[in-house]
Scaffold this active site. Structure first.
Site, mmCIF file in Angstrom:
data_model
loop_
_atom_site.group_PDB
_atom_site.id
_atom_site.type_symbol
_atom_site.label_atom_id
_atom_site.label_comp_id
_atom_site.label_asym_id
_atom_site.label_seq_id
_atom_site.Cartn_x
_atom_site.Cartn_y
_atom_site.Cartn_z
ATOM 1 N N HIS A 455 0.826 -1.202 0.000
ATOM 2 C CA HIS A 455 0.000 0.000 0.000
ATOM 3 C C HIS A 455 0.865 1.258 0.000
ATOM 4 C CE1 HIS A 455 -2.320 3.227 1.976
ATOM 5 N NE2 HIS A 455 -3.266 2.800 1.155
ATOM 6 N N ARG A 561 6.405 40.981 -8.838
ATOM 7 C CA ARG A 561 5.772 41.759 -7.769
ATOM 8 C C ARG A 561 6.807 42.697 -7.192
ATOM 9 N NH1 ARG A 561 5.034 36.374 -6.979
ATOM 10 N NH2 ARG A 561 2.912 35.544 -6.871
ATOM 11 N N ARG A 617 4.515 44.474 -12.226
ATOM 12 C CA ARG A 617 3.322 45.010 -11.569
ATOM 13 C C ARG A 617 3.713 46.085 -10.559
ATOM 14 N NH1 ARG A 617 -0.192 41.257 -7.714
ATOM 15 N NH2 ARG A 617 1.595 41.597 -6.355
ATOM 16 N N GLU A 745 -8.826 41.575 -11.818
ATOM 17 C CA GLU A 745 -8.881 40.803 -10.575
ATOM 18 C C GLU A 745 -10.000 41.275 -9.656
ATOM 19 O OE1 GLU A 745 -5.224 41.362 -8.373
ATOM 20 O OE2 GLU A 745 -4.969 43.362 -9.207
ATOM 21 N N SER A 764 -4.028 40.858 -17.574
ATOM 22 C CA SER A 764 -3.533 39.645 -16.921
ATOM 23 C C SER A 764 -4.531 39.300 -15.820
ATOM 24 C CB SER A 764 -2.142 39.896 -16.334
ATOM 25 O OG SER A 764 -1.705 38.739 -15.657
ATOM 26 N N GLY A 766 -5.749 38.140 -12.595
ATOM 27 C CA GLY A 766 -5.223 37.831 -11.261
ATOM 28 C C GLY A 766 -6.267 37.004 -10.546
ATOM 29 N N THR A 767 -6.208 35.704 -10.777
ATOM 30 C CA THR A 767 -7.342 34.879 -10.332
ATOM 31 C C THR A 767 -7.329 34.585 -8.835
ATOM 32 O OG1 THR A 767 -6.130 32.971 -11.155
ATOM 33 C CG2 THR A 767 -7.879 33.847 -12.546
ATOM 34 N N ASN A 768 -6.245 34.941 -8.131
ATOM 35 C CA ASN A 768 -6.313 34.793 -6.667
ATOM 36 C C ASN A 768 -7.308 35.798 -6.105
ATOM 37 O OD1 ASN A 768 -4.267 33.005 -7.054
ATOM 38 N ND2 ASN A 768 -2.660 34.299 -6.201
ATOM 39 N N ASP A 769 -7.078 37.090 -6.423
ATOM 40 C CA ASP A 769 -8.010 38.109 -5.946
ATOM 41 C C ASP A 769 -9.384 37.954 -6.586
ATOM 42 O OD1 ASP A 769 -7.244 39.998 -3.921
ATOM 43 O OD2 ASP A 769 -5.563 40.537 -5.218
ATOM 44 N N CYS A 831 -2.033 35.211 -14.211
ATOM 45 C CA CYS A 831 -0.842 35.171 -13.356
ATOM 46 C C CYS A 831 -1.166 34.721 -11.935
ATOM 47 C CB CYS A 831 -0.142 36.517 -13.335
ATOM 48 S SG CYS A 831 -1.143 37.829 -12.623
#
Ligand code: ADP
Ligand code: MG
Ligand code: MG
Length: 875
Positions: A455, A561, A617, A745, A764, A766-769, A831
């Protein structure tokens, strides 16, 4: 016509995996090409979905259908279910579309009761075998169907062995086993309050129900979330007539791969045990023999097996992982599937199959799971340190990689230590599916028992985690929280290192060095690059990361950044001065001190990247992040700045925000203080001019304004950028080009993207925010409650790890379309963290983005994922 819920193996084929599950489809396929498969039938995944829809009930018509098919199997085998003279016994096996090894449950020898077992003993003349089968059945039924603790039954076996003075199960006699059966049934009744079910039909329906139910057990749910397997797929159930590897020394059971799953080397690889059944081989109860021994022990069976294995590989055009059983000298195939393999093996097998003319380059690209590459991209042991390190033990090289960390002994400890930020090595006698949560977070796994197909080994390879298994010299003492190998004792919290490629264990933490791409890896990545349509950039804030990304094949920097550059002690002082400045002049003076640092940073990036795109940025976080919190620091800094500590306190208090994530940050900072944008523009342009001067590279810097939600705020800041940049370029007598774009974003930016695109050269995402603002919860807090969402099947996966395509993704798609419509020259990228997540990359491909940008270590993963997306769905 009513739905057909049950299929004979002879009615299916390998294309029917959605309905029959992988195991069922492949049993059907092997049946159809004439291989020796014990016959049976598959209850479909639709029956499982129906079971859940009906409130966890198996509808009467499905039960009827199951019994009709049972009658067909009786006819095929010439045996009768529940019969005393000539009994038919079956296994009940789970099998979903995607293989989930060890996650769900199997029951063997179903159909036995006190009378049938006597008949079986008489018919075979082998009561030992009959009672061994019976005790196994009761054990599995109690565990799987009734969820009674496995250990209670194991303990009874251990006590029996002790009483008889033997060490192996196989040394127990018929009488011993019969006595055990009695004890098991008593234990069952004690736990359950009723007798063990003697009626085979009841046993069967209960077992089918248990398999359906196991689709929703915690370890299956964890595995599904890790592997993005949708809950609504359901599992199929296979009911198969039994063959017996435990009927004596002319019988046995084993597992084998057509190639080595750790290295990819082309050679039959596997293990078997004589006089054993089912999971004995993988459970690590007895140490199995390598498959090559079978050649001496049973030459004819071995030859037949090699022939079948070769045929299966040529049939599936991929490495196969097979289960087989030998009953009284006759071979039966019980399972085949495309074998799970390490990343290194996946690369070698894919490249070899191309060289062997079995598949083409595109197909090879599809054969390697992008996520898996992760294990090859992380550091390896530093060769110099490794040469000096002391080996304390050697086990099996079960899953490659280099791991160092602190010893822990349970899955719970592993998780707890990991949550505190420690790197851990999970040390176990052997692992079982209950340990999965700990295995996920461990740097490495070390076990005393179990072979290459145990396993621990199988799961570790699947996860790309380093594993050394079967270190037989290791004594593990869970009570004392320590293990020993010879004289060496290691306690909980001690550092050790594991080399999963050699099986070596070291009694210290050996430092590691960076990985590189070469050989098979390099060849496959070249094929991937030929196939993909998305460009892949890296997120990098400094030349070191830029170089790392570039070594891993990035074609640009999608996110630099700038604020990260200010946290160094030498610089933060100037930054703080800027923040506390009370008028423009004071602020400009402080900014002038920051300028040369910033320009130097950008020059470093441009030098590494040459003419490849670099997206810079502008300052993004709330200013108070740069301010001191410690009282001592505040005094000192106030002194430096020539103000009183009270005055500094007032400034800090004034900068306090109730919700910094939605506060004074991003473009809002430069709207309030345009001189920040002027300084950053100056640094970018001067750096590009200077590097052009030195290297001749034609750099086109890209300036990115964060957190825009309204075209006018972009326009307002852009005017300062353009005025500053144009003046500098003119002054230098240059014709350098540059671009100004924005991040998308904030949901509002996605909604008015058509307007914003008129003022932007690029977007761009900003898919986090964008994710946190669309969901309305923050990434840092979501961990506290998302588990409840997974448990209750509200969300299937973490939207910060895998882009939420039906929500956030709709915003991305809409903004991309409207942006392009308003500005045909607009280029589009992503990004956020999602840029390195394979399913999110596939989404980016499908909505037509130009590039994805991710952390340097994920660049190869993104390259491969982009290639697979393009092959599956060219645009
Ligand atoms: P898993 O998916 O966890 O591998 P399986 O359904 O393949 O579970 O079964 C567990 C073990 O039982 C395997 O070793 C398999 O070969 C064995 N087994 C299953 N069905 C039979 C059968 N009909 N006869 C003999 N052994 C069986
Ligand atoms: Mg199993
Ligand atoms: Mg199996």
């Amino acid at each position: 016509m009513s739905t057909k819920y049950v299929y004979l193996f002879s009615e299916g084929n390998k294309e029917m995996r959605n309905l029959l599950g992988g195991k069922g489809a492949n049993l059907a396929e092997m049946t159809s090409v004439g291989m020796p498969v014990p016959q049976g039938f598959t209850v479909t995944t639709e029956a499982c979905t129906r079971y859940y829809d009906d409130g966890r009930k198996i509808a009467p018509e499905i039960q009827d259908e199951i019994f009709q098919y049972m009658a067909k199997i009786e006819e095929i085998t010439g045996k009768k279910f529940g019969d005393k003279e000539n009994p038919l016994l079956v296994s009940v096996r789970s099998g979903s579309r995607a293989s989930m090894p060890g996650m769900m449950d199997t029951i063997l020898n179903l159909g036995l009761n006190d009378e049938v077992v006597e008949g079986m003993a008489a018919k075979t003349g082998n009561p030992r075998f009959a009672y061994d089968s019976y005790r196994r059945f009761i054990q599995m039924f109690s565990d799987v169907v009734m969820e009674q603790p496995k250990t209670e039954y194991e303990k009874l076996i251990d006590e029996m062995k002790e009483k008889r003075g033997v060490s192996l199960d196989t040394e127990l006699t018929a009488e011993d086993l019969k006595e055990l059966v009695g004890q098991f049934k008593a234990r069952y009744k004690q736990n359950q309050g009723v007798d063990f079910p003697a009626e085979p039909k009841t046993q069967l329906i209960e077992a089918v129900r248990a398999v359906f139910r196991s689709w929703d057990n915690p370890r299956a749910n964890t595995y599904r979330r890790m592997n993005e397997i949708p809950y609504d797929w359901g599992t199929a159930v296979n009911v198969q007539s039994m063959v017996f590897g435990n009927s004596g020394n002319n019988s046995g059971t084993g597992v084998a791969f057509t190639r080595n799953p750790a290295t990819g080397e082309k050679a039959l690889f596997g293990e078997y045990l004589i006089n054993a059944q089912g999971e004995d081989v993988v459970a690590g109860i007895r140490t199995p023999s390598p498959i090559s021994h079978l050649e001496e022990q049973m030459p004819a069976v071995y030859r037949q097996f090699v022939e079948i294995a070769t045929k299966l590989e040529n049939h599936y055009l991929d490495m196969q992982d097979m289960e087989f059983t030998i009953e009284d000298g006759k071979l039966y195939m019980l399972q085949t599937r495309n074998g799970k393999r390490t990343a290194a093996a996946a690369l070698k097998v894919a490249v070899d199959l191309v060289d062997e003319g079995m598949i083409d380059e595109k197909e090879a690209v599809m054969r390697v799971e992008p996520k898996q590459l992760d294990s090859l991209l992380h550091p390896q042991f530093d060769p110099a340190a490794l040469a000096k390190a002391q080996i304390i033990g050697k086990g099996l090289a079960a899953s490659p990689g280099a791991a160092n960390g602190q010893v822990v002994f349970t899955a719970e400890e592993a998780r707890a230590w990991h949550d505190k930020g420690q790197k851990v090595i999970l040390v176990r006698l052997e692992t079982s599916p209950e340990d999965i949560e700990g295995m996920v977070v461990a740097q490495g796994i070390l076990t005393a028992r179990g072979g290459m197909t145990s396993h621990a080994a199988v799961v570790a390879r699947g996860m790309g985690t380093c594993c050394v298994s079967g270190l037989g010299d290791m004594v593990v003492d869970y009570d004392k929280k320590q293990f020993s190998i010879g004289d060496v004792v290691k306690k909980e919290g001690d550092f050790i290192s594991l080399d999963g490629s050699t099986g070596n264990v070291y009694g210290e933490a050996i430092p590691t060095v960076d990985a590189s791409i070469s050989g098979d890896f390099d060849r496959l990545m070249t094929w991937a690059d030929n196939a993909r349509q998305l460009e892949v950039y890296a997120n990098a804030d400094n030349p070191h990361d830029a170089k790392q990304g570039s070594d891993f094949g990035s074609e640009g920097i999608g996110l630099c950044r700038t604020e990260h550059m200010f946290f160094e002690p030498s610089r933060i002082r100037a930054m703080r001065e800027m923040i506390v400045a009370r008028d423009v002049d004071a602020r400009k003076k402080a900014l002038a001190k920051i300028l040369p640092y910033q320009q130097g940073d950008f020059e470093g990036l441009f030098e590494v990247m040459g003419e490849r795109p670099v997206v810079i940025r502008f300052l993004d976080p709330p200013l108070h992040e740069f301010l001191p919190t410690d009282e001592g620091d505040i005094k000192e800094i106030a002194g430096d700045l020539g103000i009183t500590p009270e005055a500094l306190h007032n400034i800090i208090d004034g900068l306090h925000e109730f919700n910094p994530m939605m506060g004074h940050r991003g473009v809002r900072l430069t709207v309030s203080y345009p001189e920040i944008a002027e300084m950053q523009t100056t640094a970018v342009i001067k750096a590009a001019l200077a590097v052009h001067e030195r290297t001749g590279a034609h750099i086109v810097p890209q300036i990115m304004i964060p957190l825009v939600g309204e075209v006018k705020e972009l326009k307002y800041v852009k005017n300062f950028v353009v005025a500053t940049a144009d003046a500098l370029i003119k002054e230098a007598g240059s014709n350098m080009q540059y671009e100004v774009g924005t991040m998308i974003e904030i949901p509002r930016a996605a909604i008015v993207a058509g307007e914003i695109a008129k003022e932007a050269d690029f977007f761009s995402f900003g898919t986090n925010d964008l994710t946190q603002m669309t969901f309305g919860f923050s990434r840092d807090d979501a961990g506290k409650f998302l588990d409840y969402y997974y448990e209750n099947k509200i969300y299937e996966s973490d939207p910060f790890a895998h882009l939420d395509q039906s929500g956030v993704g709709v915003l991305v798609k809409m903004a991309a379309e409207q942006g392009r419509a308003a500005n045909p020259h607009l280029h589009l990228g992503i990004c956020g963290e999602h840029g390195g997540d394979p399913t999110s990359v596939e989404f980016c491909h499908s909505v037509g983005l130009d590039y994805v940008s991710c952390s340097p270590f994920r660049v190869p993963i993104a390259r491969l994922a982009a290639a697979q997306a393009a092959i599956k769905n060219p645009r």
